[in-house]
Design an enzyme around this catalytic site. Structure first.
Site, PDB file in Angstrom:
ATOM      1  N   GLN A 147      85.020   5.883  71.113  1.00  0.00           N
ATOM      2  CA  GLN A 147      85.374   6.925  70.134  1.00  0.00           C
ATOM      3  C   GLN A 147      84.412   6.948  68.957  1.00  0.00           C
ATOM      4  O   GLN A 147      84.422   7.907  68.185  1.00  0.00           O
ATOM      5  CB  GLN A 147      86.806   6.701  69.612  1.00  0.00           C
ATOM      6  CG  GLN A 147      87.893   6.784  70.668  1.00  0.00           C
ATOM      7  CD  GLN A 147      88.062   8.191  71.246  1.00  0.00           C
ATOM      8  OE1 GLN A 147      87.624   9.198  70.670  1.00  0.00           O
ATOM      9  NE2 GLN A 147      88.670   8.282  72.411  1.00  0.00           N
TER      10      GLN A 147
ATOM     11  N   CYS B 110      96.821   5.522  76.892  1.00  0.00           N
ATOM     12  CA  CYS B 110      96.200   4.331  77.493  1.00  0.00           C
ATOM     13  C   CYS B 110      96.101   3.182  76.500  1.00  0.00           C
ATOM     14  O   CYS B 110      95.109   2.435  76.494  1.00  0.00           O
ATOM     15  CB  CYS B 110      94.828   4.643  78.086  1.00  0.00           C
ATOM     16  SG  CYS B 110      94.896   5.835  79.402  1.00  0.00           S
TER      17      CYS B 110
ATOM     18  N   HIS C 193      92.261   0.105  73.700  1.00  0.00           N
ATOM     19  CA  HIS C 193      92.516   0.933  74.883  1.00  0.00           C
ATOM     20  C   HIS C 193      92.655  -0.019  76.071  1.00  0.00           C
ATOM     21  O   HIS C 193      92.066  -1.108  76.078  1.00  0.00           O
ATOM     22  CB  HIS C 193      91.311   1.861  75.070  1.00  0.00           C
ATOM     23  CG  HIS C 193      91.439   2.873  76.157  1.00  0.00           C
ATOM     24  ND1 HIS C 193      91.186   2.572  77.473  1.00  0.00           N
ATOM     25  CD2 HIS C 193      91.756   4.189  76.128  1.00  0.00           C
ATOM     26  CE1 HIS C 193      91.345   3.664  78.209  1.00  0.00           C
ATOM     27  NE2 HIS C 193      91.688   4.662  77.418  1.00  0.00           N
TER      28      HIS C 193
ATOM     29  N   ASP D  37      84.061  -1.773  71.795  1.00  0.00           N
ATOM     30  CA  ASP D  37      84.399  -0.550  72.518  1.00  0.00           C
ATOM     31  C   ASP D  37      84.099   0.612  71.573  1.00  0.00           C
ATOM     32  O   ASP D  37      84.853   0.875  70.640  1.00  0.00           O
ATOM     33  CB  ASP D  37      85.883  -0.584  72.913  1.00  0.00           C
ATOM     34  CG  ASP D  37      86.321   0.721  73.572  1.00  0.00           C
ATOM     35  OD1 ASP D  37      85.546   1.699  73.564  1.00  0.00           O
ATOM     36  OD2 ASP D  37      87.456   0.765  74.084  1.00  0.00           O
TER      37      ASP D  37
ATOM     38  N   LYS E 124      82.635  11.858  76.340  1.00  0.00           N
ATOM     39  CA  LYS E 124      83.310  12.061  75.052  1.00  0.00           C
ATOM     40  C   LYS E 124      82.331  12.506  73.976  1.00  0.00           C
ATOM     41  O   LYS E 124      82.710  12.731  72.834  1.00  0.00           O
ATOM     42  CB  LYS E 124      84.003  10.764  74.613  1.00  0.00           C
ATOM     43  CG  LYS E 124      85.166  10.349  75.511  1.00  0.00           C
ATOM     44  CD  LYS E 124      85.885   9.173  74.910  1.00  0.00           C
ATOM     45  CE  LYS E 124      86.726   8.420  75.913  1.00  0.00           C
ATOM     46  NZ  LYS E 124      87.952   9.119  76.298  1.00  0.00           N
TER      47      LYS E 124
HETATM   48  N1  7TS Z   1      88.029   3.021  75.034  1.00  0.00           N
HETATM   49  C1  7TS Z   1      88.521   3.943  74.178  1.00  0.00           C
HETATM   50  C2  7TS Z   1      88.653   3.613  72.738  1.00  0.00           C
HETATM   51  C3  7TS Z   1      88.866   5.194  74.680  1.00  0.00           C
HETATM   52  O1  7TS Z   1      89.355   6.106  73.832  1.00  0.00           O
HETATM   53  C4  7TS Z   1      88.726   5.472  76.060  1.00  0.00           C
HETATM   54  C5  7TS Z   1      89.173   6.767  76.662  1.00  0.00           C
HETATM   55  C6  7TS Z   1      88.179   4.479  76.878  1.00  0.00           C
HETATM   56  C7  7TS Z   1      87.859   3.273  76.322  1.00  0.00           C
HETATM   57  C8  7TS Z   1      87.917   4.704  78.336  1.00  0.00           C
HETATM   58  O2  7TS Z   1      86.871   5.595  78.498  1.00  0.00           O
HETATM   59  P1  7TS Z   1      86.449   6.094  79.959  1.00  0.00           P
HETATM   60  O3  7TS Z   1      85.424   7.137  79.688  1.00  0.00           O
HETATM   61  O4  7TS Z   1      85.919   4.934  80.689  1.00  0.00           O
HETATM   62  O5  7TS Z   1      87.696   6.644  80.568  1.00  0.00           O
HETATM   63  N2  7TS Z   1      90.212   7.380  75.938  1.00  0.00           N
HETATM   64  C9  7TS Z   1      90.990   8.398  76.358  1.00  0.00           C
HETATM   65  C10 7TS Z   1      91.939   8.970  75.540  1.00  0.00           C
HETATM   66  O6  7TS Z   1      92.160   8.634  74.380  1.00  0.00           O
HETATM   67  N3  7TS Z   1      92.567   9.942  76.217  1.00  0.00           N
HETATM   68  O7  7TS Z   1      92.035  10.017  77.439  1.00  0.00           O
HETATM   69  C11 7TS Z   1      91.054   9.045  77.541  1.00  0.00           C
END
Ligand code: 7TS
Length: 408
Positions: A201, A364, A121, A198, A224
């Protein structure tokens, strides 16, 4: 199938119509919905205990501090970390920036390599690019194989003593691929590199044990995993957090402040500058309790089953291509696909008219999208509240899309 349908009534938002149809929420990889237990925990805190933390001259503030620190203990136990190894922040993005700026900036130099994967990501790419500009360290990427697994041969070829840090997603938000983090960590440690995981997910969808993974750093987001937005978690091995610099300075993260310099508070507080996300941490602790009451093995089992059901139904649609491993043993519940030459945004719009919420775009992960030769895909992603009838609604909507666009 592992039946968690009885949980749906815990999620007030799901009990509504969208464009005249029951809401079918298939975008949990972007953010999950929240059970009443989490919504209530946040509201109760504001109703009964709201005060700033760690400044406790009075009972209310002490009570708020106890709840906040209790949340830290609950989250730490959830991923098998020590309490002092967990710092709260805004989300995965913040945590990865903290690592890049707190560790990378001070430990990388020209000639060093930052080894990432093409599945990352942007949150696990861009902070390293910024740090590479400051340090002169070079970015190198591990590709994936034709069947959407990490290319472990390429990884082995790229891994040498120049690599100082390996950044890897535990589960791809686009392909669903679950990566062999422990194997990667063992190999990385042999050349003296650190591993940054990371787990945005992974933590919501499967049991994650930071010790079993041997992760040096790990990041995830509350929103999430049924928790509130605005709360995330930085995990680091105690010795690394001790040695790491704070990326942000301000109140509450210091031991003493002189005119020219300051000393830091003990870990994890030196990574929590300013007023932390207090209500959000308490909401996240409620989410952890909720998930633990179900059991992460059950959460994972349900996801394996609903993903298998979805993959069968989707791949039976003429002209539909899934981008991700076919075997549910190696993947989570994010299913990206294209349907003939219909633009993914058109698919999302048609599905929305039927109350079905999916995501379309590059998710992303632009380098990954480019490697797939697909600037955009449609993505359905599942969580514990999804049922086979949600998948059926998706499939019906996709069949209708074929008709609308006259796909032969
Ligand atoms: N890493 C992964 C693997 C992610 O899926 C996401 C967010 C992030 C980092 C960033 O997370 P945040 O909470 O700091 O924003 N992924 C997604 C997505 O797949 N669609 O919208 C956000």
């Amino acid at each position: 199938m592992t039946d968690l349908a009885h949980l749906r009534s815990d999620f007030p938002i799901l009990d509504q119509k969208m464009n005249g149809h029951p809401l079918v929420y298939l975008d949990s990889a972007a953010t999950s919905q929240k059970p009443a237990a989490v919504i209530d925990a946040v509201a109760d805190f504001y109703r009964t205990t709201n005060a700033n933390v760690h400044r406790g001259a009075y009972t209310l503030s002490n009570d708020a501090t106890d709840l906040y620190e209790g949340a830290r203990a609950g989250v730490a136990a959830f991923v098998n970390a020590a309490v002092g190894e967990i710092a709260f922040n805004r989300g995965t993005t913040s945590a990865l920036n903290q690592i890049a700026y707190g560790w990378g900036l001070y430990n990388l130099k020209p000639g060093d390599r930052i080894l990432l994967t093409l599945m990352e990501h942007h949150a696990n790419i861009v902070p390293w690019q910024l740090v590479s500009r400051h340090t002169g360290a070079e970015l190198v990427y591990v590709p994936h194989t034709g069947d959407y697994a990490l290319d472990l041969d390429a990884f082995a070829d790229l891994l040498d003593e120049r690599v100082k840090v390996v950044g890897i997603t535990a589960m791809s938000n686009v392909l669903g691929t679950i990566n062999p983090v422990r194997q990667i960590a063992d190999a990385a440690h042999e050349v003296g590199a650190l591993v940054v995981v990371d787990a945005a997910q992974a933590v919501p969808h499967m049991a994650v044990d930071v010790k079993a993974m041997d992760a040096d750093f790990l990041a995830f987001s509350g929103h999430k995993m049924l928790g509130p937005t605005g709360i995330g978690v930085l995990y680091g091995k105690a010795s690394l957090l001790e040695a790491m610099e704070p990326a942000e300075g301000g109140g509450e993260m210091i031991s003493d402040v002189q005119l020219e310099s300051s000393t830091w508070a003990s870990v994890p507080h030196k990574f929590e500058a300013g007023t932390p996300p207090i209500a959000e941490a308490i909401g996240l602790a409620a989410a952890v309790d909720y998930l633990q009451a179900i059991g992460m093995d059950v959460v994972r089992q349900h996801e394996v089953e609903i993903t298998a059901y979805a993959l069968d139904a989707l791949t039976a649609i003429d002209g539909l291509t899934v981008y991700g491993p076919p075997d549910t043993a190696n993947r989570g519940g994010a299913v990206s696909f294209t349907l003939a030459d219909i633009h993914p945004h058109d698919l999302a719009t048609i599905l929305d008219q039927r109350g079905v919420a999916i995501r379309a775009g590059h998710h992303c992960a632009r380098p990954l999208a480019r490697s797939l030769n697909q600037p955009a895909t449609a993505r359905a992603s599942f969580y514990l509240y999804n049922t086979p009838s949600d998948v059926d609604a998706l499939v019906d909507g996709l069949q209708e899309s074929r008709e609308i666009f006259g796909v032969a």
